[in-house]
Design an enzyme around this catalytic site. Structure first.
Site, PDB file in Angstrom:
ATOM      1  N   GLU B  79       0.840  -1.254   0.048  1.00 50.78           N
ATOM      2  CA  GLU B  79       0.103   0.051  -0.130  1.00 50.78           C
ATOM      3  C   GLU B  79       0.787   1.247   0.094  1.00 50.78           C
ATOM      4  O   GLU B  79       1.738   1.435   0.936  1.00 50.78           O
ATOM      5  CB  GLU B  79      -1.126   0.027   1.165  1.00 50.78           C
ATOM      6  N   ASP B  90      -5.297   9.561   9.963  1.00 54.89           N
ATOM      7  CA  ASP B  90      -4.060   9.117  10.433  1.00 54.89           C
ATOM      8  C   ASP B  90      -3.513   9.968  11.527  1.00 54.89           C
ATOM      9  O   ASP B  90      -3.562  10.873  11.791  1.00 54.89           O
ATOM     10  CB  ASP B  90      -3.035   9.606   9.184  1.00 54.89           C
TER      11      ASP B  90
END
Ligand SMILES: Cc1ncc(COP(=O)(O)O)c(C=O)c1O
Lengths: 390, 290
Positions: B79, B90
């Site tokens: 990824e 995040d």
């Protein structure tokens, strides 16, 4: 300005662009709000709190000296007189009631100028809830007194040091925290932005400004409406609130005034941030640009999706005011009317002054300004700026 | 195959683009439609657990070398994050990597162009936020991904209800859109998400943002069980899977894992491609032993 439906759309804008973790929470919130908003008992309790606790209705005040100077009749909707000193309390009392109804015991919020944080901390104290407020580091410095106010009210203020360290980043951090705490926590978002149902729900909680103001103006103006209704816009909640009383019911022109350095409508293009599709300041790749404004509350690179829609359909105009015009308006309202406005609200006043000067409003026009908050929180900052200029 | 789920391993592959002519030689370097899902299924059905490390594209000047190192140490797919200014899902580690990448002048086009020049031998899945996709234009960027032999995309702020028209553009370009299931997702919704997910299903291991965790959340196994019960597409658990032990533990129920922050932190600390390879090898060994 109606119900955006299950998809939360205002024309092409709005929606619910959040990570899967938050989708069920947004749906649960929408359901709870729909049910509360249709429940007369909820309205009774909310109205009662806004009256006895919040100080509503707020008056509409004539500005005789400023009007004489400008050649237009200026009226102020006095949200500065609401409890905690701004319109933010209207939304927060509504959301706190809703949170309690949903069984949540904790409120989190983002804040720019600190007014929404103070209002949230206030409601949390009132309802005996835990409260955490995210605030950009830059803003904790320029709005130091509001940080202390929040702490006095029992809230924890968490400075945010990522990105531009202002409102945009505080929203990011509050959303991140919400993902981790959604079970017992309500995210008390402070403006008509974010994922559905927030833009709609916050506008409905602020609608009281416009409904009161319209009735008050009709009384003052012998049954007619103001020619122009003006409000400042960061995320756009005080503007949406006052517009809601006029957009469908009258032909008054509606003007929202953004900070020149945070003018999502003038300089932005459609994009997706903080759960919504709206006008955003961004670069060619789609990276979000940092807003810069003298006023922490308008230091935001976006605007609520319903505003992007009102602009697209031509029902409202989006203007901007530069920092120096704002400082000038801040002082002028203080000297002519004895009212020190919040720097955010001074943007609306600045536009009125500039528009009158340009003869954009025929002399004798009536203009209603939403004075969204009082300027006490800004006095130290303005003193420092004025001293530095001398 | 996961015990207790007899249907797993027997379903048809979602290619997402049944009309694309894969024999077209102009498109030899393009990702084959369904490439991600068929690669992962093949590995799973051969009895392996899936390992998908995450790396922020452009985070340092060695990131392409690191990518090759990851592929060489047992990754089944990789990824690659395309950094966004406001990475909402995040935590601190990947925020820092995103910031470093953006400061280096990284752009989505640049990362895709870099990816188009290499072939690491395992499928590449990009992870990014929707505004970058929306700004670039759905068709344009889906096409660019395909040209760069990117075989899948994860867009965490694009939930099921908002998925079209991106998914349409991605399907016709042959890029698999990997959807997320969270611990908070109700059961009916899990089925709907799995029905629309391509490549694999990303099961979010904990309610929270990306970041290393000392202990694997109980929700990681639970979400994996709930998802594998209703779908035959490979299911990888990510967010909060940080160590070889955790990877092995969650893979008892999941088909595999996505490991991001634990790897990115090592890169931020300067461990370089060798350090990254050593860490991914340790994950591989734990999964193979499990
Ligand atoms: C007094 C005042 N007015 C306006 C705003 C801007 O918010 P909105 O655009 O949502 O009304 C703020 C935000 O902090 C504020 O404190």
């Amino acid at each position: 300005m109606g119900d955006p439906g299950l998809s939360g759309r205002f024309g092409q804008f709005g929606g619910r662009f959040v990570p899967e973790s938050l989708v069920p929470a947004c749906m649960e919130l929408e359901e709870a709000f729909r049910s509360a908003w249709a429940d007369p008992a909820f309205h009774t309790e909310l109205d009662d709190l806004l009256h006895h606790y919040g100080g509503r209705p707020t008056p509409v005040t004539e500005c005789p000296r400023l009007s004489a100077e400008l050649g237009v009749r200026v009226l102020l909707k006095r949200e500065d007189l609401a409890h905690t000193g701004s319109h933010k309390i209207n939304n927060v009392v509504g959301q706190a009631l809703l949170a309690r109804r949903m069984g949540k015991t904790r409120l989190i919020a983002e804040t720019g100028a600190g007014q929404h944080g103070v209002a949230t901390a206030t409601a949390a104290a009132l309802f005996g809830m835990e409260c955490v407020v995210y605030m950009g580091e830059v803003d904790t410095q320029r709005q130091e007194l509001n940080v202390f106010r929040m702490e006095l009210l029992g809230a924890e203020v968490r400075p945010v040091s990522s990105g531009s360290r202002t409102l945009k980043d505080a929203v990011n951090e509050a959303l991140r925290e919400w993902v981790a705490s959604v079970g017992n926590t309500h995210y008390c978002l402070g403006s008509v932005m974010g994922p559905h149902p927030y833009p709609w729900m916050v506008r409905e909680f602020q609608r009281v400004i416009g409904e009161e103001a319209r009735a008050q103006c009709r009384q003052l103006l012998g049954g007619s409406d103001p020619d122009v209704v003006v409000a400042c816009a960061g995320g756009g909640s005080n503007a949406a609130g006052i517009f809601a009383g006029f957009a469908d019911a009258t032909t008054s022109s509606l003007v929202a005034v953004e900070a020149a350095g945070g003018a999502a409508m003038a300089t932005g293009i459609p994009g997706v941030l903080h759960g919504m599709r709206s006008a955003l300041m961004q670069d060619e790749e789609g990276q979000i640009l940092e807003a810069t404004s003298i006023s922490a509350g308008l230091d935001y690179p976006g605007i609520g999706p319903e505003h992007a829609h009102l602009a697209e359909v031509g029902r409202a105009r989006y203007e901007s005011a530069a920092d120096d015009e704002v400082l000038e308006a801040f002082q002028r309202l203080a000297r002519t009317e004895g009212i020190i406005p919040a720097l955010e609200s001074a943007h609306a006043v600045a536009w009125v002054i500039a528009a009158a000067k340009r003869s954009e409003m025929p002399s004798g026009s009536t203009v209603l300004v939403n004075l969204s908050g009082r300027g006490d929180k800004d006095v130290a900052q303005v003193r420092d700026i004025l001293r530095a200029q001398r | 195959m996961t015990a207790g789920h007899p249907a797993r391993g027997e379903g048809a592959i979602h290619t997402g683009a049944p009309n694309t002519n894969t024999a077209n030689t102009d498109r030899a370097r393009r990702a084959r439609p369904g490439a991600l899902e068929s690669a992962l299924r093949a590995r799973r059905d051969a009895g392996h657990k899936l390992l998908v490390p995450y790396l922020t594209g452009g985070m340092d000047d060695q990131w392409l070398i690191t990518l090759e190192a990851l592929a060489g140490s047992g990754a089944d797919a990789i990824e690659v994050g395309i950094p966004f200014s406001d990475p909402m899902i995040d935590g601190a580690t990947i925020q820092e990597a995103s910031l470093r990448s953006l400061v280096r002048g990284t752009t989505p086009d640049g990362i895709l162009a870099d990816l188009s020049r290499i072939d690491v031998g395992v499928p590449i899945v990009v992870m990014t936020y929707y505004n970058l996709i929306y700004r670039a234009g759905h068709e344009r960027i889906a096409g660019m991904m395909a040209e760069s032999h990117v075989s899948g995309a994860i867009i965490p702020d694009l939930p099921l209800e908002e998925l079209e028209p991106w998914a349409k553009a991605a399907d016709s370009a042959g890029v698999a859109t990997v959807l997320l299931v969270a611990p908070s997702t109700p059961s009916e919704r899990i089925a709907a998400i799995c029905g629309r997910s391509r490549g694999f299903v990303y099961a979010v291991g904990r309610m929270g943002v990306t970041g290393e965790q000392a202990v694997l959340s109980a929700s990681a196994r639970q979400v994996a069980e709930r998802v594998t019960a209703v779908t035959d597409i490979p299911v990888c658990v990510g967010i909060g899977v940080s160590t070889p032990e955790q990877a092995a533990a969650v893979s008892e129920v999941a088909d595999g894992v996505v490991v991001g922050s634990a790897l990115v932190r090592r890169l931020l600390e300067g461990e370089g491609p060798e350090g990254a390879a050593a860490f991914v090898s340790s994950l591989r060994r734990a999964l193979d032993a499990g």
